[in-house]
Scaffold this active site. Structure first.
Site, short mmCIF file in Angstrom:
data_model
loop_
_atom_site.label_atom_id
_atom_site.label_comp_id
_atom_site.label_asym_id
_atom_site.label_seq_id
_atom_site.Cartn_x
_atom_site.Cartn_y
_atom_site.Cartn_z
N GLY A 1 -1.28 -2.87 -1.21
CA GLY A 1 -1.05 -4.20 -1.79
C GLY A 1 -0.67 -5.20 -0.71
N ALA B 1 1.98 -11.11 15.27
CA ALA B 1 2.86 -10.57 16.31
C ALA B 1 2.21 -9.37 16.99
CB ALA B 1 4.20 -10.18 15.70
N ARG C 1 -7.20 -0.32 -1.22
CA ARG C 1 -6.62 1.02 -1.41
C ARG C 1 -7.83 1.96 -1.32
NH1 ARG C 1 -1.42 -0.19 -3.36
NH2 ARG C 1 -1.31 -2.05 -4.67
N ASP D 1 3.76 3.12 1.30
CA ASP D 1 3.74 4.57 1.23
C ASP D 1 2.35 5.19 1.44
OD1 ASP D 1 5.44 6.81 0.70
OD2 ASP D 1 4.29 7.07 -1.16
N GLY D 2 1.36 4.71 0.67
CA GLY D 2 -0.01 5.24 0.75
C GLY D 2 -0.59 5.04 2.14
N THR E 1 5.49 -4.19 1.86
CA THR E 1 5.27 -4.06 0.41
C THR E 1 6.33 -4.86 -0.31
OG1 THR E 1 5.52 -2.58 -1.50
CG2 THR E 1 6.42 -1.78 0.55
N ASP F 1 7.49 -4.17 -3.04
CA ASP F 1 8.29 -3.27 -3.89
C ASP F 1 9.62 -2.84 -3.27
OD1 ASP F 1 6.27 -3.42 -5.71
OD2 ASP F 1 5.43 -1.45 -5.29
N ASP G 1 10.16 -0.12 -1.76
CA ASP G 1 10.31 1.24 -2.28
C ASP G 1 10.23 2.32 -1.20
OD1 ASP G 1 7.64 0.88 -1.73
OD2 ASP G 1 6.91 1.74 -3.60
N ARG H 1 6.38 -1.16 -9.44
CA ARG H 1 5.89 0.17 -9.78
C ARG H 1 7.03 1.03 -10.30
NH1 ARG H 1 1.02 2.28 -6.12
NH2 ARG H 1 1.46 0.31 -5.12
N HIS I 1 20.36 -19.27 -23.77
CA HIS I 1 19.29 -18.51 -23.11
C HIS I 1 19.72 -17.05 -22.96
CE1 HIS I 1 21.94 -19.87 -19.81
NE2 HIS I 1 21.77 -18.62 -19.41
N ARG J 1 2.99 -11.48 -5.75
CA ARG J 1 2.51 -10.89 -4.48
C ARG J 1 2.11 -11.94 -3.46
NH1 ARG J 1 -0.38 -5.50 -5.60
NH2 ARG J 1 -2.25 -6.31 -4.64
O1 F6P Z 1 2.23 -4.21 -4.11
C1 F6P Z 1 2.92 -3.36 -4.96
C2 F6P Z 1 2.43 -3.52 -6.36
O2 F6P Z 1 2.54 -4.86 -6.61
C3 F6P Z 1 3.11 -2.74 -7.44
O3 F6P Z 1 4.32 -3.24 -7.88
C4 F6P Z 1 2.06 -2.72 -8.52
O4 F6P Z 1 2.21 -1.67 -9.40
C5 F6P Z 1 0.82 -2.57 -7.72
O5 F6P Z 1 1.09 -3.16 -6.46
C6 F6P Z 1 -0.40 -3.12 -8.36
O6 F6P Z 1 -1.34 -3.52 -7.42
P1 F6P Z 1 -2.89 -3.32 -7.50
O7 F6P Z 1 -3.33 -3.70 -8.87
O8 F6P Z 1 -3.42 -4.24 -6.45
O9 F6P Z 1 -3.19 -1.89 -7.20
#
Ligand code: F6P
Length: 319
Positions: free
Chosen positions: A11, A22, A72, A103-104, A125, A127, A129, A171, A215, A252
């Site tokens: 992502g 850089a 991806r 991670d991936g 990322t 996230d 994470d 995620r 609210h 994003r």
């Molecule tokens: O970049 C991380 C993230 O935004 C996650 O939070 C989300 O689940 C995922 O990517 C979805 O991205 P895509 O639809 O591009 O695979």
């Protein structure tokens, strides 16, 4: 090290371009030929690779997304795809690689390192994470985007006297929900790391209403469950109209904030310097505000811990 390739994968995250700039400029500063690999590992398989110059990274420090494009790659995890990537590395005489992603992306980097390719990873990322680092490039820009959205939704929430469920990305990581919920003054934060009790959430909404609060913002991290079902339950149990906003991909993109630009710049520079020092199979990261590097294997084995202290603070302050 005469030639270094760089790619962005997974992502996109705001600040990726600052890090890429850089990487390229630090390489050129050190007389290294820099090559940009398009669309992540797909570009490595297909040989979609071009020289990068000082001007190919000009005017990008402030831009969201990634000018190298990203993907991806399903093919890279196949034996055939991986071997084609190794062949392209050889054909283009790439002596080392810098990969920007999460991670991936780092699992891919580990496979390359195991095959003898010098590789360094930079954490990008939204996230946040990744267990080994306190911070990932893009996270705080995404949090600011969400906080801005919460402010806007809160205006409408107060004007109509409604409750609002806002689904945010992450995620299986509740950090965007937690940080934006605390900074945005949300009444409730629902994250995958902690079980939630819908009755407690509804009681809080009713308590707020009884003291004339108009609210009620409930932040839900994706991965917890369907935000529409949560909203329906809240509406049924409180009798307060409850709307849903799924913020989705607007979290994003966007111009990276100062922190993401600075950390992108520092980590990008550091990644190239590590390769030039002869290091490989390492990830750069941030611990206690310092840039550091760690073995990929070790980093990927670490399990992330959720900040229960911050979650508790948010709960106390939203009584
Ligand atoms: O970049 C991380 C993230 O935004 C996650 O939070 C989300 O689940 C995922 O990517 C979805 O991205 P895509 O639809 O591009 O695979």
């Amino acid at each position: 090290m005469k030639t270094i390739g760089v790619l962005t994968s997974g992502g996109d995250a705001p600040g990726m371009n600052a890090a890429l700039r850089a990487v390229v400029r630090t390489g050129i500063y050190n007389d290294v030929r820099m090559m940009g690999i398009k669309c992540g590992y797909d570009g490595l398989i297909n040989g979609d690779i071009d020289d990068m110059t000082l001007s190919s990274v000009a005017d990008i420090i402030h831009r969201g997304g990634t000018v190298l494009k990203t993907a991806r790659s399903d093919e890279f995890v196949t034996k055939d795809g991986f071997n084609r990537a190794l062949n392209i590395i050889d054909v283009f005489n790439l002596d080392g690689l810098v990969v920007l992603g999460g991670d991936g992306t780092f699992k891919g980097a580990k496979s390359l390192a195991d095959a003898g390719i010098p590789v360094i990873g930079i954490p990008c990322t939204i996230d946040n994470d990744l267990a080994y680092t306190d911070y990932t490039i893009g996270f705080f820009t995404a949090v600011e985007t969400v906080v801005e959205a919460i402010g806007k939704i809160r205006d409408t929430s107060s004007s109509h006297g409604r409750a609002n469920v806002i689904e945010v990305m992450g995620r299986n990581c509740g950090d965007i929900a937690l940080y934006s919920g605390l900074a945005g003054g949300a009444e409730s934060i629902i994250v995958p790391e902690i079980e939630y009790d819908i009755d407690q959430i509804c009681e809080k909404v009713i308590r707020g209403r009884n003291r004339n609060k108009l609210h009620h913002i409930i932040i839900v991290a994706e991965g917890v469950g369907n935000p529409y079902s949560i909203a329906q339950e809240v509406e049924e149990k409180t009798n307060i109209e409850t709307k849903v906003t799924v913020l989705g991909y607007l979290q994003r993109g966007g111009t990276p904030n100062t922190l993401d630009r600075i950390m992108g710049s520092e980590m990008g520079k550091s990644a190239v310097e590590l390769l030039l020092e002869g290091k490989s199979a390492r990830l750069v990261g941030v611990k206690c505000n310092d840039i550091f590097d760690i073995d990929i294997d070790e980093a990927l084995k670490m399990r992330r811990t959720f900040d229960k202290g911050m979650y508790n603070t948010a709960n106390i302050l939203s009584l």
